[in-house]
Design a protein around this motif. Structure first.
Motif, PDB file in Angstrom:
ATOM      1  N   LYS A  37       0.824  -1.216   0.000  1.00 58.12           N
ATOM      2  CA  LYS A  37       0.000   0.000   0.000  1.00 58.12           C
ATOM      3  C   LYS A  37       0.859   1.268   0.000  1.00 58.12           C
ATOM      4  O   LYS A  37       0.389   2.336  -0.381  1.00 58.12           O
ATOM      5  CB  LYS A  37      -0.911   0.004   1.228  1.00 58.12           C
ATOM      6  N   GLN A  38       2.098   1.134   0.474  1.00 54.10           N
ATOM      7  CA  GLN A  38       3.017   2.277   0.549  1.00 54.10           C
ATOM      8  C   GLN A  38       4.301   1.937  -0.202  1.00 54.10           C
ATOM      9  O   GLN A  38       5.398   1.987   0.353  1.00 54.10           O
ATOM     10  CB  GLN A  38       3.335   2.588   2.015  1.00 54.10           C
ATOM     11  N   ARG A  39       4.162   1.598  -1.463  1.00 56.28           N
ATOM     12  CA  ARG A  39       5.298   1.102  -2.242  1.00 56.28           C
ATOM     13  C   ARG A  39       6.429   2.134  -2.338  1.00 56.28           C
ATOM     14  O   ARG A  39       7.597   1.776  -2.398  1.00 56.28           O
ATOM     15  CB  ARG A  39       4.818   0.705  -3.638  1.00 56.28           C
ATOM     16  N   SER A  40       6.089   3.406  -2.341  1.00 57.43           N
ATOM     17  CA  SER A  40       7.129   4.426  -2.441  1.00 57.43           C
ATOM     18  C   SER A  40       8.050   4.403  -1.218  1.00 57.43           C
ATOM     19  O   SER A  40       9.235   4.730  -1.314  1.00 57.43           O
ATOM     20  CB  SER A  40       6.518   5.820  -2.607  1.00 57.43           C
ATOM     21  N   LEU A  41       7.513   4.014  -0.050  1.00 56.55           N
ATOM     22  CA  LEU A  41       8.348   3.908   1.147  1.00 56.55           C
ATOM     23  C   LEU A  41       9.331   2.753   1.014  1.00 56.55           C
ATOM     24  O   LEU A  41      10.506   2.863   1.396  1.00 56.55           O
ATOM     25  CB  LEU A  41       7.472   3.719   2.391  1.00 56.55           C
TER      26      LEU A  41
ATOM     27  N   VAL B 295      16.008   6.048   7.972  1.00 55.37           N
ATOM     28  CA  VAL B 295      17.027   6.504   7.019  1.00 55.37           C
ATOM     29  C   VAL B 295      18.021   7.437   7.706  1.00 55.37           C
ATOM     30  O   VAL B 295      19.246   7.294   7.558  1.00 55.37           O
ATOM     31  CB  VAL B 295      16.370   7.197   5.810  1.00 55.37           C
ATOM     32  N   ARG B 296      17.497   8.391   8.459  1.00 55.49           N
ATOM     33  CA  ARG B 296      18.400   9.333   9.129  1.00 55.49           C
ATOM     34  C   ARG B 296      19.298   8.633  10.135  1.00 55.49           C
ATOM     35  O   ARG B 296      20.508   8.865  10.176  1.00 55.49           O
ATOM     36  CB  ARG B 296      17.579  10.434   9.813  1.00 55.49           C
ATOM     37  N   ASN B 297      18.725   7.771  10.960  1.00 52.49           N
ATOM     38  CA  ASN B 297      19.509   7.112  12.015  1.00 52.49           C
ATOM     39  C   ASN B 297      20.500   6.106  11.449  1.00 52.49           C
ATOM     40  O   ASN B 297      21.662   6.050  11.877  1.00 52.49           O
ATOM     41  CB  ASN B 297      18.579   6.415  13.015  1.00 52.49           C
ATOM     42  N   TYR B 298      20.044   5.295  10.497  1.00 57.52           N
ATOM     43  CA  TYR B 298      20.921   4.236   9.996  1.00 57.52           C
ATOM     44  C   TYR B 298      22.060   4.795   9.158  1.00 57.52           C
ATOM     45  O   TYR B 298      23.221   4.417   9.336  1.00 57.52           O
ATOM     46  CB  TYR B 298      20.124   3.221   9.175  1.00 57.52           C
TER      47      TYR B 298
ATOM     48  N   ASN C 243       5.066   3.904   7.769  1.00 57.03           N
ATOM     49  CA  ASN C 243       4.587   5.243   7.440  1.00 57.03           C
ATOM     50  C   ASN C 243       5.782   6.138   7.145  1.00 57.03           C
ATOM     51  O   ASN C 243       6.937   5.774   7.407  1.00 57.03           O
ATOM     52  CB  ASN C 243       3.708   5.825   8.558  1.00 57.03           C
ATOM     53  N   THR C 244       5.515   7.305   6.624  1.00 55.52           N
ATOM     54  CA  THR C 244       6.585   8.182   6.168  1.00 55.52           C
ATOM     55  C   THR C 244       7.515   8.607   7.289  1.00 55.52           C
ATOM     56  O   THR C 244       8.748   8.549   7.145  1.00 55.52           O
ATOM     57  CB  THR C 244       5.983   9.429   5.502  1.00 55.52           C
ATOM     58  N   SER C 245       6.981   9.022   8.419  1.00 55.37           N
ATOM     59  CA  SER C 245       7.836   9.506   9.505  1.00 55.37           C
ATOM     60  C   SER C 245       8.758   8.407  10.026  1.00 55.37           C
ATOM     61  O   SER C 245       9.925   8.660  10.357  1.00 55.37           O
ATOM     62  CB  SER C 245       6.981  10.068  10.642  1.00 55.37           C
ATOM     63  N   GLU C 246       8.253   7.164  10.083  1.00 54.48           N
ATOM     64  CA  GLU C 246       9.072   6.055  10.575  1.00 54.48           C
ATOM     65  C   GLU C 246      10.206   5.736   9.609  1.00 54.48           C
ATOM     66  O   GLU C 246      11.367   5.564  10.023  1.00 54.48           O
ATOM     67  CB  GLU C 246       8.203   4.813  10.786  1.00 54.48           C
TER      68      GLU C 246
END
Length: 540
Positions: free
Chosen positions: A272-276, A310-313, A302-305
């Motif tokens: 459902k959120q393929r772009s993520l 991405v930022r943390n890793y 979800n986007t925020s998660e």
């Protein structure tokens, strides 16, 4: 979120390997090469799937054994960091003994008995039957792999045969047992910072050449020393395992390997959120292990998660492995730290700023690529090689001309490292992924100011004495440093295993008998996975 992804091939049962295999064209070509008589060397950074493709080839050969009569034999060299004797050829003797032992084991599994002639050749012309020979080889291997406890001790090598006798023995085995050939798979064959071991290995790799023996090896980029007796272009077929994010089928490939392992609710959520998913797949730059790790860290779809992951890793976690190299190999620490600073301060900043300017000006050509002049100081090249080893960057090609017609090498940096600099990684990825252009790259010439801060040192090969000290230091560390699951760590600590050394000292039976509510198969799987990670950690 699912935690059931396989990070390592050692964790996967043999009967699941072929199901999990997603055969892109390049992957299929590599597997077919591994199954062929052609000596093959496969290069790739950690987590790209070298061991997995070896497993696919071995199992396919195993499944067709009755037809092809090719005996696949797997040989892992991760324990090399534990070998510390007074024998100047200790690594050669240790690995030759391991090869013989593994071949005999595979033959015994198939109910095949080696002739007395072959046994005499494999035991340095002494009279031993196959059972006694296997026992003797086990003792030699065990003595070598426990030598870290008393560095400098000797190991009795009187029964280790010469390579010519091993070739003759394997030929006799094939002829008398009706085998086409023995196919050797050397995994983790060349470890970082042990050039002398690497040279000995590739000399043996070449010396094994025979109509009855084929050799395959998996190595790391940037840190492999082939030695003066092995020519990669003449003595083997060389392949790189690379999954280019610009290839048309890249996202489909990454989606398929995800679907093979993900729980059904997770599949539905990302569908459902393929772009993520695409953002995490692009960020991994073709590395399945990194994809699975970042997926596991996404507790919600979800986007925020995803942006938080991405930022943390890619700001912190991905650098930890690279920094650990400097912690374990003090002589390289200054250069390793310089390489990290060079990438973070200069490369990443320059690429990010260029992309932001391009977007602001409405231009479509964006980049994750940079170019380094061929005449930069050798220490710069060494720093970049170490960054290739840990997979933070990837060398694409040499002999590339820049905007001023100068010649140099083109590199790719992890897509996720670029995204992590943006305030909104998801929206940035949707623009970056559509507009990447390999012809656009930031250029770093032969006299870039960053080189002035290069450490003033001459890198020397790490000597066995220094490695012995380093290994002793690492063995005292907590098992928390190992890249295994929290569940595994909890269970190990529950039976008193708190340090790397305490884990190494226990056999499988102890864990099977002492870990409550865990069956024998699961305990063995946990022990094997933890030990494999332990030995990889010790190896660099």
């Amino acid at each position: 979120m699912t935690t059931g992804f396989y990070y390592r091939t050692e964790d996967i049962r043999a009967d699941k390997v072929l199901y999990l295999f997603v055969g892109s064209q390049i992957d299929r070509e590599i597997v077919n090469l591994f199954k062929s008589p052609v000596p093959t060397v496969l290069e790739g950074s950690r987590g790209t799937g070298k061991s997995f493709l070896m497993a696919v080839a071995r199992i396919e050969l195993e499944n067709s054994f009755s037809e092809l009569k090719i005996l696949p034999v797997y040989v892992a060299f991760r324990g090399s960091s534990l070998v510390h004797t007074s024998d100047p050829l200790q690594f050669r003797h240790w690995m030759l003994t391991k090869v013989i032992r593994e071949v005999l084991k595979e033959l015994r599994k198939k109910g095949l008995i080696v002739s007395s002639y072959a046994c005499s050749l494999l035991s340095d012309n002494t009279n031993q039957d196959q059972t006694r020979l296997e026992t003797k080889l086990e003792q030699i291997i065990d003595n070598y792999e426990k030598s870290y406890q008393n560095p400098g001790n000797t190991v009795n090598i009187i029964n280790i045969p010469d390579i010519s006798d091993v070739r003759d023995a394997f030929e006799d085995i094939c002829i008398t047992l009706g085998l086409e050939r023995i196919s050797l798979f050397f995994d983790e064959a060349a470890h970082v910072f042990r050039p002398e071991q690497q040279r000995q290995f590739f000399t043996l790799f070449r010396d094994f050449r025979s109509p009855y023996i084929s050799c395959n090896a998996a190595v790391y980029p940037g840190v492999t020393h082939y030695g003066s007796f092995f020519e990669i272009t003449h003595d083997a077929t060389f392949k790189r395992i690379e999954r280019d994010i610009l290839e048309a089928g890249y996202l489909d490939f990454m989606w398929e390997i995800f679907q093979k392992q993900a729980d059904e609710p997770v599949k539905i959520a990302f569908e459902k959120q393929r772009s993520l998913f695409n953002t995490l797949a692009f960020s991994a730059s073709g590395n399945p292990r990194i994809l699975f790790k970042t997926l596991s860290k996404s507790n919600k779809v979800n986007t925020s998660e995803v942006e938080s992951v991405v930022r943390n890793y890619y700001r912190a976690d991905i650098w930890s492995e690279h920094t650990k190299l400097g912690e374990k190999y003090i002589g390289h620490k200054a250069l390793i730290d310089w390489g990290r600073n060079f990438i973070e301060t200069h490369i990443l900043t320059a690429i990010h700023n260029k992309n932001q300017w391009q977007i602001k000006e409405g231009k479509e050509e964006l980049t994750v690529y940079f170019w380094i002049h061929k005449d930069v100081p050798e220490m710069v090249k060494e720093a970049l090689r170490l960054l290739c080893y840990t997979g933070i960057i990837r060398k694409i090609d040499d002999g590339v001309r820049n905007s001023h017609s100068k010649i140099g090498s083109r590199y790719e940096i992890k897509y996720g490292c670029i995204l992590s600099l943006a305030p909104n990684p998801q929206s940035y990825s949707e623009v970056l992924g559509r507009n990447l252009d390999i012809r656009r790259f930031n250029e770093f010439g032969a006299t870039h100011p960053a080189y002035q801060s290069l450490p003033q040192q001459n890198l020397q090969e790490v000597q066995d004495e220094e490695i012995a000290i380093i290994v002793r230091m690492q063995l005292q560390q907590s098992i928390d440093v190992l890249d295994i699951t929290d569940w595994q760590k909890e269970k190990l600590k529950g039976v008193g295993v708190t340090t790397i050394e305490s884990l190494l000292s226990l056999d499988e039976e102890y864990l099977i008998n002492n870990i409550h509510q865990v069956g024998a198969v699961r305990a063995r799987t946990m022990k094997n996975a933890a030990t494999a990670e332990l030995l990889e950690y010790l190896s660099g």
